[in-house]
Design an enzyme around this catalytic site. Structure first.
Site, mmCIF file in Angstrom:
data_model
loop_
_atom_site.group_PDB
_atom_site.id
_atom_site.type_symbol
_atom_site.label_atom_id
_atom_site.label_comp_id
_atom_site.label_asym_id
_atom_site.label_seq_id
_atom_site.Cartn_x
_atom_site.Cartn_y
_atom_site.Cartn_z
ATOM 1 N N GLY A 137 0.825 -1.253 -0.088
ATOM 2 C CA GLY A 137 0.090 0.005 -0.009
ATOM 3 C C GLY A 137 0.817 1.121 -0.231
ATOM 4 O O GLY A 137 1.999 1.411 -0.895
ATOM 5 N N GLU A 193 -12.713 -10.290 1.425
ATOM 6 C CA GLU A 193 -13.601 -10.168 0.261
ATOM 7 C C GLU A 193 -14.889 -11.520 0.665
ATOM 8 O O GLU A 193 -14.440 -12.367 1.433
ATOM 9 C CB GLU A 193 -13.023 -10.747 -0.902
ATOM 10 C CG GLU A 193 -11.816 -9.763 -1.301
ATOM 11 C CD GLU A 193 -12.321 -8.629 -1.999
ATOM 12 O OE1 GLU A 193 -13.424 -8.607 -2.540
ATOM 13 O OE2 GLU A 193 -11.793 -7.694 -1.915
ATOM 14 N N LYS A 208 3.145 -10.857 -3.845
ATOM 15 C CA LYS A 208 3.962 -9.488 -3.225
ATOM 16 C C LYS A 208 5.437 -10.137 -2.881
ATOM 17 O O LYS A 208 6.339 -9.152 -3.342
ATOM 18 C CB LYS A 208 3.391 -9.162 -2.162
ATOM 19 C CG LYS A 208 1.913 -8.199 -2.346
ATOM 20 C CD LYS A 208 1.145 -7.872 -1.154
ATOM 21 C CE LYS A 208 -0.223 -7.161 -1.569
ATOM 22 N NZ LYS A 208 -1.091 -7.229 -0.074
#
Lengths: 432, 432
Positions: A137, A193, A208
């Site tokens: 982020g 989710e 990542k």
């Protein structure tokens, strides 16, 4: 007016992050670009549905459902891709590069799976692909690897880089919740989710880690090469027992640069509680790096969300604009990436934590210890945790010293076959 | 051969950091610069004594005691200043800039006191002054502020940026040592200088905070404007009491960007133990930043030492070389720095921790509480810690809610005058 002084942005996607970019870029345009004598306009935004009500104010004429309107617009110099997922994002990025546009992307899946081919295409076309927002982020880590740690040979990356699982694990540790209820809570809060597989099964962290290890070790690690275990199998009592032993349990993304190759793995891991990384809680991310000069460095912050991700996307845009305005090449010239072998998981060494449900009677421990001894695995501690008088069973926790993964798996299989063992309830790795 | 392809470095100083640079740059030259088609040579090194034995291997012909030999050499493109201290470093940097050379410096005092004038001189001459190593050793923070957080309006910087004092405070907290013995231990280990004033009185942290707040808030904060308290007055029992209340004590460098101006202060501070910053122990540094987009970000690592500082110096050199080789302007174009008022310390609000030695009898608390009440300062907790029966005294700890600094100081003065109060033993600020 010279194109250098009026730059155009094309935005692909107007979801959470896209809306953040569409709101922040105009709002901060003067502060960010005024001193450069430049203005930056979002000229086109690719959406799925032009009629959908939007929280962000945009000229409706900007919105289009036709990718070519964005990708082929000669007045667009920078394409910001925030659609996510492999396709059509990959195709769009390739097309933007082919059209001579710089790309800023938050897409970890595309960069993890297709980074090398995309970077080559961009270098050949003289454009940049920037991807700070793809990992962590708002935490600056791509730029830190490319620039600030350039003098270092990185030895190891240890990262908590999935906020959803870290939130769930923190709830399990702090509240004693089981996985299912912690997941339901994370879903209710929008941290997970409806289909949580991408997070809880570790895929997101694998993407990542592939990006970080490829960049940090100057090599090419494909996500398929990363060993992966998710967090569904964890039980609340593992957190209690780990805490009693002085450990937290985290979904750790671990990459090691060894003489035999690169070790890359994502799995739940016991980490000593006094380590700063063990204190990265909730939706926060923490990325710890060991370099030969810098020693241990940790970066901590919000690993997801509209605003932190927008922070990273806009920083990439600002860097591109600064360079474009000065007529500089925005393509970062990083050291060549050299293919390296990935160490097979069977050859890795680690410490281990085992939780066993065994018959509650004398002699059981001797049988179990023999299986370890036969494979030269040395036991650091055995603790009898709880006995279930009704079932006639007891719970044993075994912590090993450093051992080979293959030998450990054979030991676990042999232990599971013992008549006195009713279940190998947990099998976790420990990083000190 | 074109100067672009054979670049010269001039090194000012060959102490701990200088030796690190002189060792690492040649050792890593091929890895760092090979792919750029460039070689980088340390051409000249300014030393005080050419005959002194050196741990690092250098052509003795490189060594000079004459600054002009370095600063005026046309084959030197980048001057690395690692002498430290205000003069003659400042004069050397000015001269290097005037000669059209880029400068990389680790000098916090020069940058804190003279940054604005130096940056203007460099911009006018078209060269860069890079100073990543001046704050936080190997922790990337200057580049992170300049580039990675460029999209953010920074609201607050909270930093533990002096490793010496953090080592001493960690010993006092963990071992119950008093300041004098913890300092002596830090000196024995080489973590503190024989004259420790620069560290323990907070000057070093003030320089670094002036640099960070100036850059982060796009303004000009001079070190003289930073409120400063050191750590000499702290007692072992303050650490025990703070721990009982759930706090650590750290020398905090705090900068706040408010509508009324900039708050900048360095003082010992109680920080809740669950905060990550409270867990930055030993010689490590931690820099926490709050931005409007990124939220809370923390960077943690080794804030001093030859190798971490070399990591930052060499990263700056690599960045310059990349840009020089591509014929780009290496001068970073940051947003203009706008003078901002500094909020006087008397107008600051904070929570406070007071430790009082009082007469051990009834009615004392009422008298003390009245002094707080009269100045509208609300008490969060009063705890009687220990009584000394022989002396007839007791120890009281008072924690306040948010209060104005001036009112608090008046309260403390009034309390000190009470006949029942024999000593205001500690007066510390608390940041939640």
């Amino acid at each position: 007016m010279d194109a250098r002084h009026e730059l155009g942005i094309g935005l692909l996607g107007l979801g959470t992050v896209g809306s953040g970019v569409a709101r922040i870029l105009p709002a901060k345009s003067e502060a960010l670009f005024g001193h450069l004598g430049t203005s930056l306009t979002i000229r086109r935004v690719l959406v799925r549905d032009r009629e959908k009500p939007r929280a962000v104010r945009l000229d409706p004429a900007c919105l289009t459902t036709d990718p070519a309107v964005v990708l082929d617009d000669p007045a667009i110099h920078i394409v910001v891709e925030v659609i996510g997922g492999e396709e059509p994002a990959l195709t769009f990025i390739h097309r933007a590069v082919a059209q001579g546009k710089h790309v800023v992307t938050a897409n970890k899946e595309v960069i993890a799976k297709h980074g090398p081919e995309l970077f080559r295409a961009a270098a050949a076309r003289g454009v940049a692909i920037k991807y700070e927002a793809s990992v962590g982020g708002g935490i600056p880590i791509i730029a830190v690897f490319q620039h600030d740690l350039s003098a270092n040979d990185l030895r190891e990356i240890r990262a908590i880089i999935n906020g959803t699982t870290n939130y769930i694990l923190t709830r399990m540790a702090n509240e004693g919740s089981e996985f299912a209820s912690a997941l339901a809570e994370a879903q209710a809060l929008g941290y997970a989710e409806p289909d949580p597989a991408n997070d809880v099964d570790g895929h997101d962290a694998v993407y990542k880690l592939a990006i970080l290890s490829s960049l940090g070790f100057h090599t090419e690690v494909h996500p398929d090469q990363v060993y992966r275990e998710g967090i569904r199998q964890l039980a609340a009592r593992d957190f209690q027992y780990a805490a009693n032993l002085g450990y937290a349990i985290k979904l750790l993304a671990l990459a090691r640069n060894t003489t035999r190759g690169v070790e890359v793995r994502v799995h739940p891991t016991l980490i000593p509680r006094e380590r700063l990384l063990a204190k990265v809680d909730g939706v926060f991310n923490g990325i710890e790096v060991e370099g030969d000069l810098v020693g241990r460095l940790m970066l901590y912050g919000r690993g997801a969300g509209a605003e932190p991700t927008t922070s990273a996307v806009v920083a990439d845009v600002v860097d591109l604009v600064q360079r474009i305005v000065r007529g500089e090449s925005p393509a970062y010239q990083e050291p060549p990436r050299v293919p390296r072998p990935v160490v097979p998981m069977a050859e890795v060494t680690s410490r281990y934590y085992l939780r066993l449900i065994v018959a509650d009677r004398a002699g059981v421990l001797a049988q179990i210890a023999r299986e370890f001894g036969e494979r030269n695995i040395s036991i650091a501690a055995v603790i009898q945790m709880a006995a279930d008088a009704a079932a006639g069973t007891a719970e044993l926790v075994v912590m090993t010293h450093q051992a080979n993964e293959a030998a450990m798996r054979q030991t676990v299989a042999a232990i599971a076959r013992l008549a006195v063992v009713s279940q190998v309830a947990s099998f976790l790795r420990v990083e000190d």
